[in-house]
Design an enzyme around this catalytic site. Structure first.
Site, mmCIF file in Angstrom:
data_model
loop_
_atom_site.group_PDB
_atom_site.id
_atom_site.type_symbol
_atom_site.label_atom_id
_atom_site.label_comp_id
_atom_site.label_asym_id
_atom_site.label_seq_id
_atom_site.Cartn_x
_atom_site.Cartn_y
_atom_site.Cartn_z
ATOM 1 N N LYS A 59 -8.697 -1.157 -2.721
ATOM 2 C CA LYS A 59 -8.074 0.112 -2.366
ATOM 3 C C LYS A 59 -9.070 1.227 -2.665
ATOM 4 C CE LYS A 59 -3.894 2.811 -3.385
ATOM 5 N NZ LYS A 59 -2.696 2.836 -4.224
ATOM 6 N N LYS B 58 -7.127 -1.434 1.906
ATOM 7 C CA LYS B 58 -6.496 -0.137 2.203
ATOM 8 C C LYS B 58 -7.503 0.966 1.998
ATOM 9 C CE LYS B 58 -2.629 2.751 0.685
ATOM 10 N NZ LYS B 58 -1.613 3.012 -0.306
ATOM 11 N N CYS C 132 2.580 5.916 -10.272
ATOM 12 C CA CYS C 132 2.317 7.316 -9.898
ATOM 13 C C CYS C 132 3.521 8.040 -9.303
ATOM 14 C CB CYS C 132 1.098 7.426 -8.991
ATOM 15 S SG CYS C 132 1.123 6.329 -7.578
ATOM 16 N N ARG D 246 -7.988 10.103 -8.149
ATOM 17 C CA ARG D 246 -7.812 8.696 -8.507
ATOM 18 C C ARG D 246 -9.135 7.921 -8.499
ATOM 19 N NH1 ARG D 246 -2.412 9.276 -8.502
ATOM 20 N NH2 ARG D 246 -1.260 9.673 -6.611
HETATM 21 ZN ZN LIG Z 1 -0.563 4.842 -8.002
#
Ligand SMILES: [Zn+2]
Length: 326
Positions: free
Chosen positions: A196, A249, A123, A218
């Site tokens: 995540k 996370k 990203c 995302r």
């Molecule tokens: Zn990413």
């Protein structure tokens, strides 16, 4: 079982030495991983507006920073790159002369007692800011995975000590392990961002890494914030695929997840105290609404108490200094 008045829990709290003696959780420098943002150029040190005390730095100054981190006794840094050039497939991510590759080589020449962890995702390198190769508005999982493996190998070739894939594509840990082994990097561990969440706490990071997606979000690959069983399934996949360490996370709002992941797998477990967690403590501290130093330590002790073995935190340097003075 003893009862009051024979049982008095306050006996062990009555003075500092007694409290030190019975404390169950400790925070040490060995728990700390310090994130760094590398930008092209020279002599560049630009503060991230939403993260006071955190800077984007050019390679020369990142090296100086790493010398300081080493001298403070912090064992590891994790690098994020902001490239000069972005394109559809994020080719800066696996360019042998890419920003991260340059940074790793320069740090390795100058700093000996410091582990370099590299974040592996696309990203920061794609023109659209998404974590993988797009078809229309969809991220193509398998095509992305093969590029991530290439990126990981390229970091290892530059000298990275630990590879940390953060993309949340399916099957990436296995692909990266296979690619690293094939190139002779059997001894480089993988720290996977196993769990995540698609979290609002990442806001300030997007400023720091200049990686905000051009459209959408995302949620097609990062986890739904409401899910817990799924977190265990994600962690299980990464463990089965060969992850050596797994990460949760964000950290502070996900202590239950850290606890369950640690309980279930007993793996070396990292937690990422993310940009928004840092920014909130910093902002409230600046306004004298809270005691920043005290809340910093409390937030990190809580993450360790939940079961984390190590913490990625923007406070790492402050914590190391605090530990030296207390
Ligand atoms: Zn990413």
């Amino acid at each position: 079982m003893a009862q009051y008045p024979t049982k008095r829990l306050r006996r062990l709290r009555l003075n500092p030495l007694m409290r030190d003696l019975v404390r169950e959780t400790s925070l040490t420098k060995n728990d700390l991983i310090y994130p760094l943002f590398v930008v092209p150029g020279e002599k560049i040190k630009k503060e991230v507006k939403s993260m006071p005390g955190v800077f984007q730095m050019s390679v020369d100054l990142v090296v100086e920073e790493c010398k300081e981190v080493e001298s403070l006794g912090i064992p590891a840094v994790i690098l994020f790159g902001i490239p000069n050039h972005k394109d559809e497939v994020g080719s800066g991510a696996f360019d042998p002369n890419g920003i991260i590759q340059q940074a790793i080589r320069a740090i390795k020449v100058n700093v000996k007692k410091l582990l370099i962890i590299t974040d592996v995702c696309l990203c920061e390198y794609t023109s659209h800011g998404h974590c993988g190769v797009l078809q229309g508005e969809n991220i193509l999982n398998d095509k992305t995975v093969s590029l991530l493996a290439k990126e990981a190998v390229s970091h290892a070739e530059a000298g990275a000590d630990i590879i940390a894939p953060s993309d949340m594509m399916d099957g990436r840990v296995y692909a990266i392990r296979k690619a690293l082994d094939y190139k002779g990097f059997q001894n480089i561990p993988i720290m996977s961002y196993a769990v995540k969440y698609a979290s609002g706490f990442y806001g300030p990071f997007r400023d720091a890494a200049e990686s905000a997606p051009a459209f959408g979000d995302r949620r097609s690959h990062q986890m739904d914030i409401a899910n817990c069983n799924e977190a265990l399934r994600e962690a299980e996949s990464d463990v089965e695929e060969g992850a050596d360490m797994i990460m949760v996370k964000p950290a502070g709002a996900y202590l239950d997840i850290i606890y369950r992941v640690k309980e279930k797998f007993g793996m070396p477990t990292a937690a990422y105290q993310v940009s928004g967690e840092y920014a909130m403590i910093k902002a409230a501290g600046k306004n004298n609404w809270i005691d920043e130093e005290r809340v910093m330590i409390e937030s990190l002790i809580a993450i360790k108490r939940a079961g984390a073995d190590m913490i990625l935190t923007y406070f790492a340097k402050d914590v190391a200094k605090f530990l030296d003075n207390n």
